[in-house]
Motif scaffolding. Structure first.
Motif, PDB file in Angstrom:
ATOM      1  N   GLY A 140       0.820  -1.209   0.000  1.00  0.00           N
ATOM      2  CA  GLY A 140       0.000   0.000   0.000  1.00  0.00           C
ATOM      3  C   GLY A 140       0.847   1.248   0.000  1.00  0.00           C
ATOM      4  O   GLY A 140       0.541   2.235  -0.684  1.00  0.00           O
ATOM      5  N   GLY A 141       1.933   1.241   0.752  1.00  0.00           N
ATOM      6  CA  GLY A 141       2.841   2.375   0.786  1.00  0.00           C
ATOM      7  C   GLY A 141       3.525   2.582  -0.560  1.00  0.00           C
ATOM      8  O   GLY A 141       3.695   3.723  -1.015  1.00  0.00           O
ATOM      9  N   ALA A 142       3.897   1.494  -1.216  1.00  0.00           N
ATOM     10  CA  ALA A 142       4.538   1.608  -2.522  1.00  0.00           C
ATOM     11  C   ALA A 142       3.560   2.148  -3.565  1.00  0.00           C
ATOM     12  O   ALA A 142       3.928   2.985  -4.398  1.00  0.00           O
ATOM     13  CB  ALA A 142       5.087   0.242  -2.959  1.00  0.00           C
ATOM     14  N   VAL A 143       2.333   1.700  -3.520  1.00  0.00           N
ATOM     15  CA  VAL A 143       1.322   2.191  -4.473  1.00  0.00           C
ATOM     16  C   VAL A 143       1.049   3.663  -4.208  1.00  0.00           C
ATOM     17  O   VAL A 143       0.939   4.472  -5.141  1.00  0.00           O
ATOM     18  CB  VAL A 143       0.030   1.334  -4.380  1.00  0.00           C
ATOM     19  CG1 VAL A 143      -1.103   2.006  -5.151  1.00  0.00           C
ATOM     20  CG2 VAL A 143       0.283  -0.061  -4.873  1.00  0.00           C
ATOM     21  N   ALA A 144       0.949   4.035  -2.963  1.00  0.00           N
ATOM     22  CA  ALA A 144       0.703   5.440  -2.611  1.00  0.00           C
ATOM     23  C   ALA A 144       1.869   6.315  -3.060  1.00  0.00           C
ATOM     24  O   ALA A 144       1.665   7.440  -3.531  1.00  0.00           O
ATOM     25  CB  ALA A 144       0.464   5.581  -1.120  1.00  0.00           C
ATOM     26  N   ALA A 145       3.091   5.827  -2.935  1.00  0.00           N
ATOM     27  CA  ALA A 145       4.271   6.596  -3.350  1.00  0.00           C
ATOM     28  C   ALA A 145       4.282   6.774  -4.865  1.00  0.00           C
ATOM     29  O   ALA A 145       4.704   7.824  -5.372  1.00  0.00           O
ATOM     30  CB  ALA A 145       5.533   5.896  -2.899  1.00  0.00           C
ATOM     31  N   GLU A 146       3.834   5.793  -5.604  1.00  0.00           N
ATOM     32  CA  GLU A 146       3.769   5.901  -7.059  1.00  0.00           C
ATOM     33  C   GLU A 146       2.708   6.900  -7.497  1.00  0.00           C
ATOM     34  O   GLU A 146       2.845   7.533  -8.541  1.00  0.00           O
ATOM     35  CB  GLU A 146       3.473   4.534  -7.684  1.00  0.00           C
ATOM     36  CG  GLU A 146       4.621   3.559  -7.620  1.00  0.00           C
ATOM     37  CD  GLU A 146       5.790   3.978  -8.514  1.00  0.00           C
ATOM     38  OE1 GLU A 146       5.529   4.521  -9.624  1.00  0.00           O
ATOM     39  OE2 GLU A 146       6.934   3.779  -8.107  1.00  0.00           O
TER      40      GLU A 146
END
Length: 59
Positions: A50-56
């Motif tokens: 979720g953090g990686a998707v949010a960062a993208e």
């Protein structure tokens, strides 16, 4: 009376029952430990994804 006591002493049904109870408790304990470990690691993985998707999406 002695015959009854000798038969009772040689009877192993109770010991077998105790063995099965102990083995079943061990299996249940291992299943709970495995579930707990998998749940913790899955939650960590979901949070990281979720953090990686949010960062993208911050671009």
């Amino acid at each position: 009376m002695m015959n009854f006591l000798n038969t009772f002493r040689k009877d192993e049904d109770g010991a077998v029952t105790v063995d099965w109870v102990v083995l079943t408790a061990a299996v249940v304990g291992l299943a709970i430990a495995a579930y707990s470990t998998i749940e913790t690691n899955a939650n960590t993985l979901i949070t990281a994804a979720g953090g990686a998707v949010a960062a993208e999406n911050d671009f």
